[in-house]
Design a protein around this motif. Structure first.
Motif, PDB file in Angstrom:
ATOM      1  N   THR A 227       0.815  -1.213   0.000  1.00  0.00           N
ATOM      2  CA  THR A 227       0.000   0.000   0.000  1.00  0.00           C
ATOM      3  C   THR A 227       0.853   1.269   0.000  1.00  0.00           C
ATOM      4  O   THR A 227       0.678   2.127  -0.880  1.00  0.00           O
ATOM      5  N   THR A 231       1.312   3.841  -3.343  1.00  0.00           N
ATOM      6  CA  THR A 231       0.912   5.257  -3.267  1.00  0.00           C
ATOM      7  C   THR A 231       2.118   6.189  -3.248  1.00  0.00           C
ATOM      8  O   THR A 231       2.117   7.224  -3.921  1.00  0.00           O
ATOM      9  N   SER A 237      -3.476   6.509  -6.480  1.00  0.00           N
ATOM     10  CA  SER A 237      -4.290   7.135  -5.448  1.00  0.00           C
ATOM     11  C   SER A 237      -4.698   6.075  -4.423  1.00  0.00           C
ATOM     12  O   SER A 237      -4.796   4.882  -4.757  1.00  0.00           O
ATOM     13  N   PRO A 238      -4.934   6.495  -3.171  1.00  0.00           N
ATOM     14  CA  PRO A 238      -5.365   5.520  -2.155  1.00  0.00           C
ATOM     15  C   PRO A 238      -6.610   4.740  -2.567  1.00  0.00           C
ATOM     16  O   PRO A 238      -6.748   3.564  -2.230  1.00  0.00           O
TER      17      PRO A 238
END
Length: 391
Positions: A227, A231, A237-238
């Motif tokens: 993650t 990002t 994008s999250p």
């Protein structure tokens, strides 16, 4: 016993799915649990570590306690123990009670995984045991892809307790299906504790364990930090990351099925090829991860060849020491030790200031070490058997 995979093996896979969903559940419910118990998010994160530690240490102890119990009955005892822990978690009013529940469910799940893999392999002919292992362990992949997101959605809309009760219901269904479908395993397939412990004298078994630890360590050194890497390095994008993780999960399902079909005949070559591909994917990801296309391709390759080597790993363990529950449960423990070490090593690399790509490079190093651990087995299998002198 048949050359095709019987329904009972799929039931065992469903049991793994039911029990593994709770392993990852907490990671998807961290904000809700932190608010409910008035603790920090890192303290909720400790519950994940407690679960993994219970799997690594409590699973073998629980398996040893059940070594003289017929395997079908042992499976039901383990699901029952898991249910007790899951219900305890669902009604918990304090952080300490929830921590105890996680330990109980972790130990029961570990012992169930090991016993289920052994039973699944015993229900088929030797030449398809790798496929049987892939079906049982497929529950792990499906739990990651569907169980975690489902538990997270339920928790967000109905409350975290609903997620715990929902997984308890899945475990109950697994218990009923086990009673109805899984046959009794012959007594001859369940050796006593002394016989099971004797298997651990095998150097080949410990070599197989070592390779499994390194494969999983390499995978989770990277996966644990996908993650922030996606990002912070690749520029996604999250909101896009969950979609990419579903893609990763789908790749693990595909890879598990392919490896399961190859593991019976090519257990060692599969691990060699998988480790080479894993190391290359992580190196490319680390070097060129700022390119979104490279990042996605690398992520998919890691999904195809990382934890999906489980059926080949299980087949190698079975060939080294048989399908005894303690041997298989100890394998689950070794895999969890590799998982914990990989996640810790990846985080340490970031903490020491080597940047967000450090976990990828550390994973690549562990994959190369895993490849080196296979050299003795490759040498052993390449040496021809001695031929008697002809007179």
């Amino acid at each position: 016993m048949r050359s095709r995979i019987p329904l009972a093996v799929y039931v065992l896979g469903f049991g793994v799915f039911a029990l593994v969903t709770t392993e990852f559940m907490v990671s998807g419910l961290e904000p809700e649990l932190a608010g409910a118990f008035r603790v920090s998010v890192p303290e909720i994160g400790y519950l994940i570590s407690a679960y993994a530690a219970a799997m690594a240490l409590g699973g073998p102890l629980l398996t040893m306690a059940l070594v003289r119990v017929p395997r079908k009955r042992a499976l039901l005892v383990l699901v029952g123990t898991f249910l007790v822990g899951q219900v305890l978690g669902a009604v918990a009013t304090g952080y300490g009670v929830l921590a105890v529940a996680r330990v109980v469910t972790g130990a029961a799940a570990s012992a169930f995984f090991g016993t289920a893999v052994g039973v699944g392999m015993d229900l088929v002919r030797p030449e398809v045991r790798g496929r049987a292992a892939s079906v049982v362990l497929g529950g792990l992949m499906v739990g990651t892809v569907f169980g975690l997101p489902l538990a997270t959605v339920v928790g967000q809309h109905l409350g975290w307790r609903a997620s715990f009760w929902g997984d308890a219901l899945l475990a109950l269904v697994a218990a009923v299906a086990t009673v109805a479908v899984v046959p009794r395993v012959s007594a001859g397939a369940a050796p006593g504790l002394r016989a099971e412990l004797a298997a651990f004298r095998s150097g080949r078994l410990w070599a197989a364990y070592l390779t499994s630890m390194l494969i999983i360590g390499a995978t989770f050194a990277a996966f644990s930090y996908f993650t922030p890497i996606l990002t912070g390095v690749s520029g996604f994008s999250p909101g896009t990351v969950p979609i990419l993780l579903v893609v990763y999960g789908a790749a693990t399902v595909v890879g598990n099925n392919v490896v399961g079909r190859l593991a019976d005949r090519y257990a060692i070559p599969v691990q060699v090829g998988g480790l080479v591909a894993l190391a290359l994917a992580l190196v490319v990801f680390g070097a060129f991860g700022s390119d979104a296309v490279v990042a996605v391709v690398s992520l998919v390759v890691v999904g195809l060849v990382g934890i999906t080597m489980n059926p080949a790993m299980a087949t190698r363990v079975q060939r080294a020491a048989g399908t005894a529950p303690l041997v298989s449960t100890a394998h689950v423990s070794m895999v969890n030790i590799g998982l914990m070490f990989g996640a810790w090593a990846g985080g340490a690399g970031i903490s020491l200031g080597f940047g967000l790509t450090a976990p990828l490079w550390i994973g690549a190093v562990l994959a190369v070490v895993g490849l080196a651990s296979l050299v003795p087995e490759l040498v052993r299998t390449s040496v021809p058997e001695p031929v008697a002198a002809v007179r």
